[in-house]
Design a protein around this motif. Structure first.
Motif, short mmCIF file in Angstrom:
data_model
loop_
_atom_site.label_atom_id
_atom_site.label_comp_id
_atom_site.label_asym_id
_atom_site.label_seq_id
_atom_site.Cartn_x
_atom_site.Cartn_y
_atom_site.Cartn_z
N ILE A 52 0.85 -1.21 0.00
CA ILE A 52 0.00 0.00 0.00
C ILE A 52 0.89 1.25 0.00
O ILE A 52 0.67 2.20 -0.77
CB ILE A 52 -0.92 0.01 1.25
CG1 ILE A 52 -1.86 -1.20 1.21
CG2 ILE A 52 -1.71 1.31 1.34
CD1 ILE A 52 -2.65 -1.42 2.48
N VAL A 59 -2.76 3.92 4.21
CA VAL A 59 -3.09 2.72 4.97
C VAL A 59 -4.35 3.02 5.79
O VAL A 59 -4.78 4.17 5.87
CB VAL A 59 -1.91 2.24 5.87
CG1 VAL A 59 -0.62 2.17 5.09
CG2 VAL A 59 -1.73 3.15 7.07
N ARG A 160 13.61 6.68 -0.59
CA ARG A 160 12.37 5.99 -0.25
C ARG A 160 11.80 5.27 -1.47
O ARG A 160 11.84 5.79 -2.58
CB ARG A 160 11.35 7.01 0.28
CG ARG A 160 11.58 7.37 1.70
CD ARG A 160 10.70 8.51 2.16
NE ARG A 160 9.28 8.36 1.80
CZ ARG A 160 8.33 9.12 2.33
NH1 ARG A 160 8.62 10.04 3.22
NH2 ARG A 160 7.08 8.95 1.96
N ARG A 171 0.09 9.64 -4.41
CA ARG A 171 0.15 10.31 -3.10
C ARG A 171 -0.49 11.69 -3.16
O ARG A 171 -1.18 12.11 -2.23
CB ARG A 171 1.61 10.40 -2.62
CG ARG A 171 2.14 9.06 -2.11
CD ARG A 171 3.63 8.96 -2.21
NE ARG A 171 4.35 9.75 -1.24
CZ ARG A 171 5.66 10.05 -1.34
NH1 ARG A 171 6.36 9.65 -2.39
NH2 ARG A 171 6.24 10.77 -0.42
#
Ligand code: AMP
Length: 213
Positions: A52, A59, A160, A171
């Motif tokens: 996810i 989440v 990341r 996002r």
């Protein structure tokens, strides 16, 4: 003093939270960091959220509220900085209830304003020292010696998994759909203050300090 740093991915919430920790002895509560830690250590919850997070989706509220609830029971001498939490209206309601239950209050919510073009270049160029957490950028903030952290000297730069253009698109969509309604939510409560997140790191820090009073 408990505060929330609110803003899209790449707005600089983590960077400013670290400064507030240094300067005011506050405690940073980053649900993103907590989830990444769970992912790296391979806990059941970490395994559940890994895909996810990599996709850039949120989440469940239940998981992140549980993480925050645990931390609120701990030491809060310098006050908490909520970084990346709340991200939905349900999380904001839950935070309000948890603070009330523990006899705490929310001082202010700092909205860090930035435009989308800046976010893409900020995020796709960023990396962090895996040892001390200092943040760097391919163009805007390179370490003095490539691959070596200026602060602690470690050679453990990390990027990341979700800092790529595809996850970033998701996002940002999640932010506008689910998180940006919090701006109106906290404005209506008289708790919202906004700062220009596009300014230099130190100037943004100054604006936040002024907003906190
Ligand atoms: P961040 O480090 O804050 O950018 O968070 C990284 C990722 O962790 C997000 O893209 C989400 O997948 C997850 N995450 C972090 N905080 C939350 C939250 N408050 N609610 C839901 N998902 C979260």
């Amino acid at each position: 003093m408990n505060i929330i740093l609110l803003g899209p991915p790449g707005a600089g919430k983590g960077t400013q939270a670290r400064k507030l920790v240094e300067e005011r002895g506050m405690i940073q509560l980053s649900t993103g960091d907590m989830l990444r830690e769970a992912k790296t250590s391979g806990t059941d919850m970490g395994k559940k959220v890994a895909a996810i997070m990599d996709a850039g989706e949120l989440v469940t509220d239940e998981i992140v509220i549980g993480l925050i609830e645990e931390k609120l029971r701990g030491d809060n001498a310098g006050g908490f900085i909520f970084d990346g939490f709340p991200r939905t209206l349900a999380q904001a309601d839950a935070l309000g209830a948890l603070l009330e239950k523990t006899g705490q209050t929310l001082h202010s919510v700092i909205e860090m304003r930035v435009d989308d073009d800046a976010l893409v270049s900020r995020i796709t160029g960023r990396f962090t020292c895996g040892n001390c957490g200092e943040g760097y950028h391919d163009v805007m903030k390179r370490p003095a010696v490539d691959g070596t952290c200026d602060v602690c000297g470690a050679q453990d730069m990390q990027r990341r998994a979700d800092d790529n253009e595809e996850s970033l698109r998701t996002r940002l969509m999640e932010y506008y759909k689910k998180t940006s309604p919090l701006i109106g939510y906290y404005y209506a409560k008289g708790q919202l203050k906004d700062v220009d997140g596009l300014a230099d790191i130190d100037d943004v820090a100054k604006s936040i300090s002024e907003a906190l009073g």
